[in-house]
Write an enzyme that holds these catalytic residues in place. Structure first.
Site, short mmCIF file in Angstrom:
data_model
loop_
_atom_site.label_atom_id
_atom_site.label_comp_id
_atom_site.label_asym_id
_atom_site.label_seq_id
_atom_site.Cartn_x
_atom_site.Cartn_y
_atom_site.Cartn_z
N LEU A 46 62.04 39.89 22.36
CA LEU A 46 63.58 40.09 22.17
C LEU A 46 63.63 40.34 20.42
O LEU A 46 62.99 39.55 19.59
CB LEU A 46 64.57 39.37 22.57
CG LEU A 46 65.18 39.67 24.02
CD1 LEU A 46 65.92 38.70 24.35
CD2 LEU A 46 65.80 41.24 24.01
N ASP A 47 64.15 41.33 19.64
CA ASP A 47 64.67 41.43 18.60
C ASP A 47 65.04 39.93 17.93
O ASP A 47 66.04 39.58 18.88
CB ASP A 47 65.36 42.51 18.08
CG ASP A 47 64.82 43.74 18.08
OD1 ASP A 47 63.44 43.87 18.33
OD2 ASP A 47 65.47 44.90 18.58
N PRO A 48 64.89 39.56 16.59
CA PRO A 48 65.87 38.28 16.18
C PRO A 48 67.21 38.54 16.49
O PRO A 48 67.97 37.50 16.79
CB PRO A 48 65.22 38.33 14.90
CG PRO A 48 64.13 38.69 14.95
CD PRO A 48 64.00 39.74 15.97
N ALA A 50 68.82 40.02 18.72
CA ALA A 50 69.44 40.05 20.10
C ALA A 50 69.33 38.78 20.78
O ALA A 50 68.82 37.69 20.39
CB ALA A 50 68.46 40.92 20.85
N ARG A 181 67.14 50.05 19.63
CA ARG A 181 67.48 50.19 18.29
C ARG A 181 67.12 51.80 18.23
O ARG A 181 68.04 52.35 17.25
CB ARG A 181 66.71 49.56 17.33
CG ARG A 181 67.23 48.03 17.36
CD ARG A 181 66.39 47.47 16.25
NE ARG A 181 64.98 46.84 16.51
CZ ARG A 181 64.06 46.97 16.03
NH1 ARG A 181 64.08 47.23 14.47
NH2 ARG A 181 62.65 46.57 16.47
#
EC number: 5.4.99.25
Length: 308
Positions: A46-48, A50, A181
Site C-alpha cells: 500500500l502506498d505510504p 494509503a 493514483r
C-alpha cells in the site's frame, strides 16, 4: 537498553489496518516484532499515504502471500481535481494547477466509464515497480527521466460516492496491479484539469470481504497488557477459502505431503486447497484434466486450527 526480542514460529494471517505515513514493509516489521514472529511477509504494498487493509502472513502463511497479492481489492479514494503532482498523490510536489470545469454527475459518470474493464494503465513514476533491477521511485528521486511501464489491468467497478468541486470520492473495485493514483491522474486529464489522490483507503482484499482489522496502536496496547497477540491471527485456511477444496484420508495426505502426485477423476480441475481428514491444511495443488493432483506448495507443522 531494549530487551532482546525472542522470536517464535507463528503461523497465520493478521488483518492490519495500516496507518498513513508508513510503508507496507515498515508496518510488517512493526507487527512482526510485536507478535515475535520468526517469519513474515505482506501481500502487496500500500502506498505510504494509503490506509486500510494490509493482510500480513506469518510462518507457513507466507506460502500463500503471492496468491493474496493477485486477489481482487476495493478502495475508497478521495480525488482532488485541478492540481497534478509528481507522485500523483498529496505527498508529492505540485506540478501544475488548472481550473476545474463545471461538472455534472452525468459528466463524471461518462468520464469514468472508459476506466471500467480491461484497460491499459501507465504506472506512476514513483512506484515500487522495478526497471533494471531498481525500483522506479529510486530513479525518480535522483531526477532521472523515466518512462513508466504501461500494463493491462482490470477495473471491475467504479462508484461515484460524492462530488463537491474540486473533490470527488470513488469506490473502486479492481484486480491486482491497478494503481488508483494512475486512475486519478488519467481521469484528471480526461476532464482537462488534472487530478491527484488526496486520500486512499483499502477496504477489502479477497477473500477478506468484511475484515476485522487491527491497528498497530491496538496491537501494541494488547501486547503491553500482557496478552498473547497471536490470538488475533486468522488460520492459514482462512486465506484458502476461495479455492476448490480436496480432503484426503491420512494415507493419501501423507503421500501428498511427500510430493507425490495423486489421481482421482472426482478431483476438481484447476488450483485446489488440500486438507487432511482432520481439517488441517496440507498444501496447494494443481489438478489437470485427467484428475491428476500435483503438489505446488506444502504446509508444514499446521494442525486443524492452523494458526499456532
Amino acid at each position: 537498553m531494549r530487551p532482546r526480542i525472542t522470536f517464535r514460529p507463528l503461523h497465520g494471517i493478521l488483518l492490519l489496518d495500516k496507518p498513513a505515513g508508513l510503508s507496507s514493509n515498515n508496518a510488517l516489521q512493526a507487527a512482526r516484532r510485536l507478535l515475535r514472529a520468526e517469519k513474515g511477509g505482506h501481500t502487496g504494498s500500500l502506498d505510504p499515504l494509503a490506509t486500510g487493509l494490509l493482510p500480513l502472513c506469518f510462518g507457513e502463511a507466507t506460502k500463500i502471500a503471492g496468491l493474496l497479492l493477485g486477489s481482487a481489492k476495493a478502495y475508497d479514494a478521495e480525488i482532488v481535481l485541478g492540481v497534478t503532482t509528481d507522485t500523483d498523490d498529496a505527498d508529492g510536489q505540485p506540478l501544475r494547477e488548472r481550473s476545474v470545469p463545471a461538472l455534472s454527475e452525468a459528466a463524471l459518470q461518462a468520464a469514468l466509464a472508459p476506466f471500467i474493464g480491461r484497460i491499459q494503465q501507465q504506472a506512476p513514476i514513483y512506484s515500487a515497480l522495478k526497471q533494471g533491477g531498481e525500483p522506479l521511485y529510486a530513479k525518480a528521486r535522483r531526477g532521472e527521466v523515466i518512462e513508466a511501464p504501461v500494463r493491462e489491468v482490470e477495473v471491475h467497478a467504479i462508484t461515484l460516492t460524492s462530488y463537491a468541486s474540486p473533490r470527488l470520492r470513488l469506490r473502486v473495485t479492481c484486480g491486482s496491479g491497478t494503481y488508483i493514483r494512475s486512475l486519478a491522474r488519467d481521469l484528471g486529464e480526461v476532464l482537462g484539469c488534472g487530478a491527484h489522490i488526496a486520500a486512499l483507503r483499502r477496504v477489502w482484499v479477497e477473500p477478506f470481504r468484511t475484515p476485522e482489522m487491527i491497528t498497530l496502536e491496538a496491537l501494541t496496547a494488547l501486547v503491553e497488557s500482557g496478552a498473547d497477540a497471536a490470538q488475533l491471527l486468522l488460520p492459514v485456511a482462512a486465506g484458502l477459502s476461495d479455492f476448490a477444496q480436496i480432503t484426503l484420508d491420512a494415507t493419501l495426505a501423507a503421500r501428498f505431503r511427500m510430493g507425490q502426485r495423486l489421481r482421482d477423476p472426482a478431483f476438481p480441475e484447476g488450483q485446489v486447497a488440500v486438507f487432511d481428514a482432520d481439517g488441517s491444511p496440507a498444501g496447494l495443488g494443481l489438478v489437470d484434466a485427467d484428475g491428476r493432483l500435483s503438489p505446488q506448495r506444502l504446509f508444514n507443522g499446521l494442525n486443524a486450527a492452523a494458526a499456532c
